[in-house]
Design an enzyme around this catalytic site. Structure first.
Site, PDB file in Angstrom:
ATOM      1  N   ASP A  22       0.891  -1.421   0.102  1.00 58.63           N
ATOM      2  CA  ASP A  22      -0.047   0.128  -0.020  1.00 58.63           C
ATOM      3  C   ASP A  22       0.968   1.174   0.111  1.00 58.63           C
ATOM      4  O   ASP A  22       1.966   1.354   0.524  1.00 58.63           O
ATOM      5  CB  ASP A  22      -0.880  -0.004   1.226  1.00 58.63           C
ATOM      6  CG  ASP A  22      -1.960  -0.869   1.266  1.00 58.63           C
ATOM      7  OD1 ASP A  22      -2.090  -1.917   0.501  1.00 58.63           O
ATOM      8  OD2 ASP A  22      -2.782  -0.877   2.390  1.00 58.63           O
ATOM      9  N   HIS A 165       3.401  -2.608   3.125  1.00 55.97           N
ATOM     10  CA  HIS A 165       3.768  -1.101   2.846  1.00 55.97           C
ATOM     11  C   HIS A 165       5.047  -0.676   1.996  1.00 55.97           C
ATOM     12  O   HIS A 165       5.990  -1.215   2.344  1.00 55.97           O
ATOM     13  CB  HIS A 165       3.662  -0.148   3.785  1.00 55.97           C
ATOM     14  CG  HIS A 165       2.282  -0.068   4.364  1.00 55.97           C
ATOM     15  ND1 HIS A 165       1.772  -1.039   5.420  1.00 55.97           N
ATOM     16  CD2 HIS A 165       0.892   0.630   4.280  1.00 55.97           C
ATOM     17  CE1 HIS A 165       0.617  -1.046   5.864  1.00 55.97           C
ATOM     18  NE2 HIS A 165       0.245   0.164   5.003  1.00 55.97           N
TER      19      HIS A 165
HETATM   20 ZN   LIG Z   1      -2.514   3.092   3.615  1.00 56.86          ZN
END
Ligand SMILES: [Zn+2]
Length: 219
Positions: A22, A165
């Site tokens: 992400d 992430h």
């Molecule tokens: Zn995020």
């Protein structure tokens, strides 16, 4: 521009995992993640923030597609969308879909809510399936690469989506990735995109008010 993918392997009845990242794309961490994936012949799904998409990061997105990765929607501004009204929610998602299509000709098939913060308005307005995942707190700088690896390898089960992430500065996840991938290979997991995960597990992702972490668990 649509880049042709290599012919797909049939993953029916195999152990599957969908790695996801992400908060990209960016020019620092995302390419390092892609280097690791490429080295291991693994693929992933990237949940992008529209605000980071421009002519520079477009090249990163082209590389993601070329490697067989999937691009999905993580909103435009990465706000807690529970604080937004319906029009604002809609715009966050639409604008991001549009810029991804504009840059690389892909229509995202999945949405991940920022902070995994959801409410009924969001489920009403956003038509894409909502994706969560198992995580290893990899947004916390004080979780080392070793801890991140251990948490994922301990939690993992067939059909899982793994939430990681690729935001700028997240070197610990880059440094964890060799061991995460090798550990999963040792357990005979195959790496697929989120779309492939649903496809090969024969599950329809379009269930209202469902936040998916594992495709084998339907409640
Ligand atoms: Zn995020």
């Amino acid at each position: 521009m649509i880049i042709k993918r290599e012919r797909e392997i049939d993953f029916t009845n195999k152990k599957l995992v969908a790695l996801t990242f992400d908060d990209g794309p960016n020019l620092t961490i995302t390419p390092l993640i892609l280097d690791k994936l490429e080295t291991h012949g693994a693929i992933a799904t990237f949940f992008l923030n529209g605000k980071y998409i421009n002519d520079k990061t477009k090249e990163i997105m082209e590389r993601q597609l070329k490697l067989g990765c999937e691009l999905a929607n993580h909103s435009w501004n990465h706000l807690d969308m529970k604080t937004l009204n319906k029009d604002e929610i809609k715009r966050e998602v639409q604008k991001t879909n549009e810029i991804i299509y504009d840059k690389v000709g892909i229509e995202p098939a999945f949405f991940r809510p920022p902070y995994i913060s959801v409410n009924d308005e969001m489920y009403d307005v956003i038509e894409l399936p909502f994706i969560n995942g198992i995580n290893c707190n990899d947004w916390e700088p004080n979780f080392t690469a070793k801890e991140r690896t251990e948490i994922i390898l301990k939690k993992i089960k067939d059909g899982d989506i793994v939430l990681l992430h690729d935001f700028e500065g997240n070197d610990n996840t880059v440094n964890a990735l060799d061991d995460i991938i090798e550990g999963l290979v040792e357990e005979e997991y195959n790496f697929v995109t989120v779309s492939q995960l649903f496809k090969y597990k024969n599950i329809d992702p379009n269930i209202k008010k469902k936040l998916w972490s594992n495709v084998n668990i339907i409640k």
